[in-house]
Scaffold this motif. Structure first.
Motif, mmCIF file in Angstrom:
data_model
loop_
_atom_site.group_PDB
_atom_site.id
_atom_site.type_symbol
_atom_site.label_atom_id
_atom_site.label_comp_id
_atom_site.label_asym_id
_atom_site.label_seq_id
_atom_site.Cartn_x
_atom_site.Cartn_y
_atom_site.Cartn_z
ATOM 1 N N ASP A 39 0.814 -1.218 0.000
ATOM 2 C CA ASP A 39 0.000 0.000 0.000
ATOM 3 C C ASP A 39 0.845 1.264 0.000
ATOM 4 O O ASP A 39 0.317 2.360 -0.172
ATOM 5 N N TRP A 40 2.136 1.129 0.216
ATOM 6 C CA TRP A 40 3.017 2.289 0.345
ATOM 7 C C TRP A 40 3.977 2.457 -0.835
ATOM 8 O O TRP A 40 4.824 3.351 -0.824
ATOM 9 N N ILE A 41 3.854 1.650 -1.867
ATOM 10 C CA ILE A 41 4.806 1.703 -2.977
ATOM 11 C C ILE A 41 4.799 3.060 -3.675
ATOM 12 O O ILE A 41 5.859 3.550 -4.074
ATOM 13 N N ASP A 42 3.656 3.705 -3.813
ATOM 14 C CA ASP A 42 3.612 5.026 -4.460
ATOM 15 C C ASP A 42 4.433 6.058 -3.685
ATOM 16 O O ASP A 42 5.178 6.831 -4.275
ATOM 17 N N GLN A 43 4.291 6.075 -2.360
ATOM 18 C CA GLN A 43 5.003 7.048 -1.528
ATOM 19 C C GLN A 43 6.441 6.616 -1.224
ATOM 20 O O GLN A 43 7.298 7.448 -0.948
ATOM 21 N N HIS A 44 6.695 5.310 -1.219
ATOM 22 C CA HIS A 44 8.011 4.759 -0.880
ATOM 23 C C HIS A 44 8.380 3.676 -1.892
ATOM 24 O O HIS A 44 8.379 2.482 -1.568
ATOM 25 N N PRO A 45 8.744 4.068 -3.125
ATOM 26 C CA PRO A 45 9.031 3.054 -4.153
ATOM 27 C C PRO A 45 10.210 2.147 -3.812
ATOM 28 O O PRO A 45 10.332 1.056 -4.360
ATOM 29 N N GLU A 46 11.050 2.557 -2.868
ATOM 30 C CA GLU A 46 12.193 1.735 -2.479
ATOM 31 C C GLU A 46 11.781 0.393 -1.882
ATOM 32 O O GLU A 46 12.573 -0.553 -1.886
ATOM 33 N N VAL A 47 10.536 0.259 -1.401
ATOM 34 C CA VAL A 47 10.118 -1.020 -0.821
ATOM 35 C C VAL A 47 10.098 -2.144 -1.860
ATOM 36 O O VAL A 47 10.140 -3.310 -1.497
ATOM 37 N N ALA A 48 10.077 -1.772 -3.135
ATOM 38 C CA ALA A 48 10.086 -2.776 -4.199
ATOM 39 C C ALA A 48 11.504 -3.249 -4.533
ATOM 40 O O ALA A 48 11.673 -4.229 -5.252
ATOM 41 N N ASN A 49 12.525 -2.574 -4.001
ATOM 42 C CA ASN A 49 13.913 -2.961 -4.283
ATOM 43 C C ASN A 49 14.290 -4.225 -3.521
ATOM 44 O O ASN A 49 14.014 -4.342 -2.321
ATOM 45 N N GLU A 50 14.944 -5.151 -4.221
ATOM 46 C CA GLU A 50 15.375 -6.392 -3.593
ATOM 47 C C GLU A 50 16.313 -6.096 -2.419
ATOM 48 O O GLU A 50 17.226 -5.277 -2.524
ATOM 49 N N GLY A 51 16.041 -6.729 -1.287
ATOM 50 C CA GLY A 51 16.882 -6.565 -0.108
ATOM 51 C C GLY A 51 16.499 -5.411 0.789
ATOM 52 O O GLY A 51 17.010 -5.297 1.901
ATOM 53 N N TYR A 52 15.598 -4.544 0.340
ATOM 54 C CA TYR A 52 15.180 -3.410 1.173
ATOM 55 C C TYR A 52 14.353 -3.900 2.362
ATOM 56 O O TYR A 52 14.524 -3.434 3.473
ATOM 57 N N LEU A 53 13.463 -4.848 2.100
ATOM 58 C CA LEU A 53 12.659 -5.455 3.158
ATOM 59 C C LEU A 53 13.271 -6.803 3.521
ATOM 60 O O LEU A 53 13.498 -7.637 2.655
ATOM 61 N N VAL A 54 13.559 -7.007 4.808
ATOM 62 C CA VAL A 54 14.154 -8.242 5.300
ATOM 63 C C VAL A 54 13.130 -8.924 6.197
ATOM 64 O O VAL A 54 12.628 -8.311 7.141
ATOM 65 N N GLN A 55 12.789 -10.164 5.887
ATOM 66 C CA GLN A 55 11.829 -10.884 6.709
ATOM 67 C C GLN A 55 12.421 -11.133 8.090
ATOM 68 O O GLN A 55 13.573 -11.532 8.233
ATOM 69 N N GLY A 56 11.626 -10.857 9.105
ATOM 70 C CA GLY A 56 12.077 -11.080 10.470
ATOM 71 C C GLY A 56 11.078 -10.531 11.461
ATOM 72 O O GLY A 56 9.994 -10.099 11.095
ATOM 73 N N GLY A 57 11.461 -10.560 12.719
ATOM 74 C CA GLY A 57 10.566 -10.073 13.756
ATOM 75 C C GLY A 57 11.185 -10.214 15.129
ATOM 76 O O GLY A 57 12.394 -10.442 15.271
ATOM 77 N N TYR A 58 10.331 -10.106 16.118
ATOM 78 C CA TYR A 58 10.748 -10.147 17.511
ATOM 79 C C TYR A 58 9.902 -11.197 18.204
ATOM 80 O O TYR A 58 8.674 -11.105 18.198
ATOM 81 N N ARG A 59 10.535 -12.225 18.734
ATOM 82 C CA ARG A 59 9.805 -13.342 19.337
ATOM 83 C C ARG A 59 10.542 -13.793 20.595
ATOM 84 O O ARG A 59 11.753 -13.986 20.572
#
Length: 73
Positions: A39-59
């Motif tokens: 939902d944020w690709i228009d405002q933040h096109p960098e989210v589509a770049n490979e490696g920008y988003l890293v799967q993970g979390g806090y558990r």
């Protein structure tokens, strides 16, 4: 082995997407998330770049990442 100064956690109940994406852009940082931020690709096109988003979390009091080890500087 990630320094605490490199971790940002948004308070529970706070709409986090805009805060996280703005901070990542400002700091030229990757985002650890399970979200794809489609939902944020228009405002933040960098989210589509490979490696920008890293799967993970806090558990169970620990940060987990699905990423290769970071290079030390």
């Amino acid at each position: 082995d990630l320094p605490i100064a490199r971790v940002m956690v948004v308070s529970k109940g706070t709409p986090a997407d805009q805060v996280i994406l703005a901070a990542a852009r400002d700091k030229k940082a990757q985002v650890v998330t399970n979200d794809r931020f489609r939902d944020w690709i228009d405002q933040h096109p960098e989210v589509a770049n490979e490696g920008y988003l890293v799967q993970g979390g806090y558990r169970a009091g620990r940060l987990w990442l699905n990423a290769p080890p970071a290079k030390r500087q």
